[in-house]
Write a protein that holds these residues in place. Structure first.
Motif, short mmCIF file in Angstrom:
data_model
loop_
_atom_site.label_atom_id
_atom_site.label_comp_id
_atom_site.label_asym_id
_atom_site.label_seq_id
_atom_site.Cartn_x
_atom_site.Cartn_y
_atom_site.Cartn_z
N ASP A 167 0.83 -1.21 0.00
CA ASP A 167 0.00 0.00 0.00
C ASP A 167 0.86 1.26 0.00
O ASP A 167 0.56 2.24 -0.70
CB ASP A 167 -0.93 0.01 1.21
CG ASP A 167 -2.06 -0.99 1.08
OD1 ASP A 167 -2.34 -1.43 -0.05
OD2 ASP A 167 -2.67 -1.35 2.11
N ARG A 170 2.37 1.75 -3.38
CA ARG A 170 1.36 2.23 -4.32
C ARG A 170 1.16 3.74 -4.15
O ARG A 170 1.13 4.49 -5.13
CB ARG A 170 0.04 1.50 -4.10
CG ARG A 170 -1.06 1.94 -5.09
CD ARG A 170 -2.41 1.34 -4.74
NE ARG A 170 -2.38 -0.12 -4.81
CZ ARG A 170 -2.47 -0.91 -3.75
NH1 ARG A 170 -2.58 -0.39 -2.53
NH2 ARG A 170 -2.45 -2.22 -3.89
N GLU A 171 1.04 4.17 -2.91
CA GLU A 171 0.86 5.60 -2.64
C GLU A 171 2.08 6.40 -3.10
O GLU A 171 1.95 7.53 -3.58
CB GLU A 171 0.62 5.83 -1.15
CG GLU A 171 -0.71 5.32 -0.63
CD GLU A 171 -1.85 6.29 -0.92
OE1 GLU A 171 -1.59 7.37 -1.49
OE2 GLU A 171 -3.00 5.96 -0.58
N ARG A 173 3.96 5.82 -5.62
CA ARG A 173 3.86 6.01 -7.07
C ARG A 173 2.74 6.99 -7.43
O ARG A 173 2.86 7.76 -8.38
CB ARG A 173 3.64 4.66 -7.75
CG ARG A 173 4.93 3.84 -7.83
CD ARG A 173 4.66 2.37 -8.08
NE ARG A 173 5.90 1.63 -8.25
CZ ARG A 173 6.70 1.26 -7.26
NH1 ARG A 173 6.40 1.59 -6.02
NH2 ARG A 173 7.81 0.58 -7.49
N VAL A 218 -1.72 3.44 -11.11
CA VAL A 218 -2.23 2.55 -10.06
C VAL A 218 -2.62 1.20 -10.64
O VAL A 218 -2.33 0.14 -10.06
CB VAL A 218 -3.43 3.20 -9.34
CG1 VAL A 218 -4.10 2.20 -8.39
CG2 VAL A 218 -2.99 4.43 -8.58
N PHE A 221 0.44 -0.82 -11.33
CA PHE A 221 1.03 -1.29 -10.07
C PHE A 221 0.24 -2.46 -9.52
O PHE A 221 0.81 -3.46 -9.07
CB PHE A 221 1.06 -0.14 -9.06
CG PHE A 221 1.64 -0.54 -7.73
CD1 PHE A 221 3.00 -0.42 -7.49
CD2 PHE A 221 0.83 -1.02 -6.70
CE1 PHE A 221 3.55 -0.78 -6.27
CE2 PHE A 221 1.36 -1.39 -5.48
CZ PHE A 221 2.72 -1.27 -5.27
N ASN A 222 -1.09 -2.35 -9.55
CA ASN A 222 -1.94 -3.42 -9.01
C ASN A 222 -1.75 -4.72 -9.79
O ASN A 222 -1.74 -5.80 -9.21
CB ASN A 222 -3.40 -2.99 -9.05
CG ASN A 222 -3.71 -1.91 -8.02
OD1 ASN A 222 -2.98 -1.74 -7.05
ND2 ASN A 222 -4.79 -1.18 -8.24
N TYR A 225 1.77 -6.17 -8.80
CA TYR A 225 1.95 -6.67 -7.44
C TYR A 225 0.68 -7.32 -6.90
O TYR A 225 0.47 -7.37 -5.69
CB TYR A 225 2.36 -5.52 -6.51
CG TYR A 225 3.71 -4.94 -6.86
CD1 TYR A 225 4.89 -5.54 -6.43
CD2 TYR A 225 3.81 -3.79 -7.65
CE1 TYR A 225 6.12 -5.01 -6.75
CE2 TYR A 225 5.04 -3.24 -7.98
CZ TYR A 225 6.20 -3.86 -7.53
OH TYR A 225 7.42 -3.34 -7.86
#
Length: 228
Positions: A167, A170-171, A173, A218, A221-222, A225
């Motif tokens: 998390d 992610r933030e 990025r 996002v 990234f999701n 990962y």
């Protein structure tokens, strides 16, 4: 809970209260009525004309404040790095508020054909536009960059203690996108020749429409990962 953990919790709470209070104070600098209360309906209507610029400025400040709130959810402890970066965010926010209000009051004044009031007047022409967009973009990039560093710190802290840091990464990025856009907008404003056509000075402002890139960043990234 150990005594050290209790102490860290108290220190983290004090830092958050300071940051929240600082952002609340910053919002008071955006008061649509300025320093005086309207004493006639004419002045009241003139004051209310500043609501659109105030609303957009309010949203921008809240956007960065909420970024700090999300960081705290992922970094509960009190660390020197978190403390100094939080203070740095407040420092940049207190600089950002001035070009922020000038930009949006100028934008709505232009869009309304002069109907809505503006505290910003182009005395120096293109040179003023360059200065305004450079100040806005640089302070915007500094705030987003500081939040990027805060989430980077949260990710490292989580990994150090063996926790999942997806998390936070992610933030990190997410906030790197507005940081990059702010820098590009600043460079564009600085590199535009003063002799450029008037319409080109809207380019540094329109670059913030690229914030939609947060979505693809996002999503990528999701996907990458998803199994992390």
């Amino acid at each position: 809970m150990s005594l050290n953990e209790q102490r860290e919790g108290i220190e983290a709470g004090r830092l958050d209260m300071f940051v929240d209070g600082a952002f609340a104070f910053i919002l008071t600098l955006l008061l649509i009525g300025g320093e005086s209360i309207p004493d006639s309906t004419g002045k009241l209507l003139l004051t209310l004309g500043g609501i659109p610029a105030f609303a957009m400025s309010f949203f921008q400040i809240a956007f960065f404040w909420h970024g700090h709130v999300r960081w705290r959810k992922r970094c509960h402890g009190a660390t020197p790095a978190g403390r100094w970066l939080s203070l740095l965010l407040v420092f940049f926010a207190m600089i950002f508020v001035y070009p922020l209000h000038m930009v949006f009051s100028g934008v709505f004044n232009w869009l309304s054909g002069g109907l809505l009031p503006s505290d910003f007047h182009l005395v120096g022409g293109p040179a003023d536009m360059r200065t305004l967009f450079a100040c806005y973009g640089l302070s915007y990039a500094c705030m987003a960059g500081t939040l990027t560093l805060l989430f980077m710190h949260a990710a490292k802290t989580a990994a150090k203690h063996g926790f999942n840091n997806v998390d936070s990464r992610r933030e990190m990025r997410i906030w790197s996108v507005p940081a990059a856009i702010g820098l590009v907008s600043t460079l564009t404003a600085l590199l535009l020749p003063l002799s450029a056509p008037g319409w080109t000075w809207s380019i540094p402002g329109f670059m913030y429409s690229l914030l939609f890139l947060i979505g693809p960043v996002v999503s990528r990234f999701n996907r990458r990962y998803a199994s992390a």
